[in-house]
Design an enzyme around this catalytic site. Sequence first.
Site, PDB file in Angstrom:
ATOM      1  N   HIS B  58     -11.805  28.078  18.834  1.00 39.81           N
ATOM      2  CA  HIS B  58     -11.025  28.709  17.784  1.00 39.81           C
ATOM      3  C   HIS B  58     -11.920  29.784  17.159  1.00 39.81           C
ATOM      4  O   HIS B  58     -13.137  29.820  17.386  1.00 39.81           O
ATOM      5  CB  HIS B  58     -10.601  27.653  16.755  1.00 39.81           C
ATOM      6  CG  HIS B  58      -9.359  26.895  17.160  1.00 39.81           C
ATOM      7  ND1 HIS B  58      -8.679  26.061  16.301  1.00 39.81           N
ATOM      8  CD2 HIS B  58      -8.675  26.864  18.323  1.00 39.81           C
ATOM      9  CE1 HIS B  58      -7.629  25.545  16.928  1.00 39.81           C
ATOM     10  NE2 HIS B  58      -7.606  26.009  18.151  1.00 39.81           N
ATOM     11  N   GLU B  60     -13.087  30.323  14.180  1.00 44.29           N
ATOM     12  CA  GLU B  60     -14.169  29.884  13.304  1.00 44.29           C
ATOM     13  C   GLU B  60     -15.332  29.326  14.119  1.00 44.29           C
ATOM     14  O   GLU B  60     -16.505  29.559  13.796  1.00 44.29           O
ATOM     15  CB  GLU B  60     -13.656  28.811  12.330  1.00 44.29           C
ATOM     16  CG  GLU B  60     -12.592  29.322  11.353  1.00 44.29           C
ATOM     17  CD  GLU B  60     -11.174  29.227  11.908  1.00 44.29           C
ATOM     18  OE1 GLU B  60     -11.000  29.191  13.160  1.00 44.29           O
ATOM     19  OE2 GLU B  60     -10.225  29.184  11.103  1.00 44.29           O
ATOM     20  N   SER B  83      -5.440  30.380   7.704  1.00 44.89           N
ATOM     21  CA  SER B  83      -5.854  29.084   7.143  1.00 44.89           C
ATOM     22  C   SER B  83      -6.342  28.178   8.278  1.00 44.89           C
ATOM     23  O   SER B  83      -5.670  28.031   9.294  1.00 44.89           O
ATOM     24  CB  SER B  83      -4.650  28.449   6.432  1.00 44.89           C
ATOM     25  OG  SER B  83      -4.982  27.161   5.951  1.00 44.89           O
ATOM     26  N   CYS B  85      -7.320  25.221  10.821  1.00 44.30           N
ATOM     27  CA  CYS B  85      -6.778  23.929  11.274  1.00 44.30           C
ATOM     28  C   CYS B  85      -7.785  22.825  10.921  1.00 44.30           C
ATOM     29  O   CYS B  85      -8.879  23.088  10.422  1.00 44.30           O
ATOM     30  CB  CYS B  85      -6.508  23.982  12.776  1.00 44.30           C
ATOM     31  SG  CYS B  85      -7.977  23.787  13.810  1.00 44.30           S
ATOM     32  N   CYS B  88     -11.293  23.283  12.481  1.00 47.10           N
ATOM     33  CA  CYS B  88     -12.124  24.314  11.851  1.00 47.10           C
ATOM     34  C   CYS B  88     -12.424  23.964  10.392  1.00 47.10           C
ATOM     35  O   CYS B  88     -13.490  24.305   9.879  1.00 47.10           O
ATOM     36  CB  CYS B  88     -11.429  25.665  11.982  1.00 47.10           C
ATOM     37  SG  CYS B  88     -11.188  26.122  13.725  1.00 47.10           S
TER      38      CYS B  88
END
Lengths: 152, 152
Positions: B58, B60, B83, B85, B88
């Site tokens: 992902h 991040e 935002s 998940c 992350c």
Amino acid sequence: MNHVQEQARAMLATAVAEARAGLAEGGIPIGAALYGPDGTLLGRGRNRRVQDDDPSVHAETAAFRAAGRQRSYRGTTMVTTLSPCWYCSGLVRQFGISRLVVGEARTFHGGHDWLARHGVRIVLLDDPECAAMMRDFIGAHPALWNEDIGAE
Amino acid sequence: MNHVQEQARAMLATAVAEARAGLAEGGIPIGAALYGPDGTLLGRGRNRRVQDDDPSVHAETAAFRAAGRQRSYRGTTMVTTLSPCWYCSGLVRQFGISRLVVGEARTFHGGHDWLARHGVRIVLLDDPECAAMMRDFIGAHPALWNEDIGAE
């Protein structure tokens, strides 16, 4: 030993083999594996902070990555030698991994209670070899272990 | 616009550039970056599910990895176009990242409230471009998006 425990112990053996391999490489001895609903091994891996100089690959992430892209994680089992940190607990929750087998939670108590509250089935085995590997490693390399869990 | 918002918007621009680059590659348009306490860029990255066929990266995680091994994350800021998940969010909590700048939480409301309850400072910008990129992508590729968040 009932059937669930027996199956969990067989899965843990894969994670322990990964942890031992990591230790032999000079790495942090945490291993994990992801199994499909039918018990097929989807992926396995180990913490790679030292080996790859990569802070993002905890054992659970390594196993998840090795399993490749999956359409659904329903019915899968993540097995890990050590109670998962928030990063790895978040992975299990986000992707809807159904079950988590934990080798031990004595040397580090991560997010497995939180996962249980959110519907993940937890099998905590309290395995002496898993605990001994981590206890010895943390004793010998406290700074490396603290780095791995973001402790100062 | 106060100083915090101004600095957050400048950081978000890096994450948006990553998201746009991901979109241009045919990937999921989510970008992120990690900044040091003094505002130095430590790492940046984007979701790589499509590009690398890797479900574990992902945005991040990509930014965290690109920053390399750090002794401490105290005072750092993670900025992400969307935002985060649970995976992350867990990363941010585990490593003690102090602040999270979120581009938008309209198309996906992840774990930023949970992080706020656990002491992470949240700056939610509600950026129209971030929201439009995700809305358009989800509309065009719903299955890919569901795969990325483990939804069935």
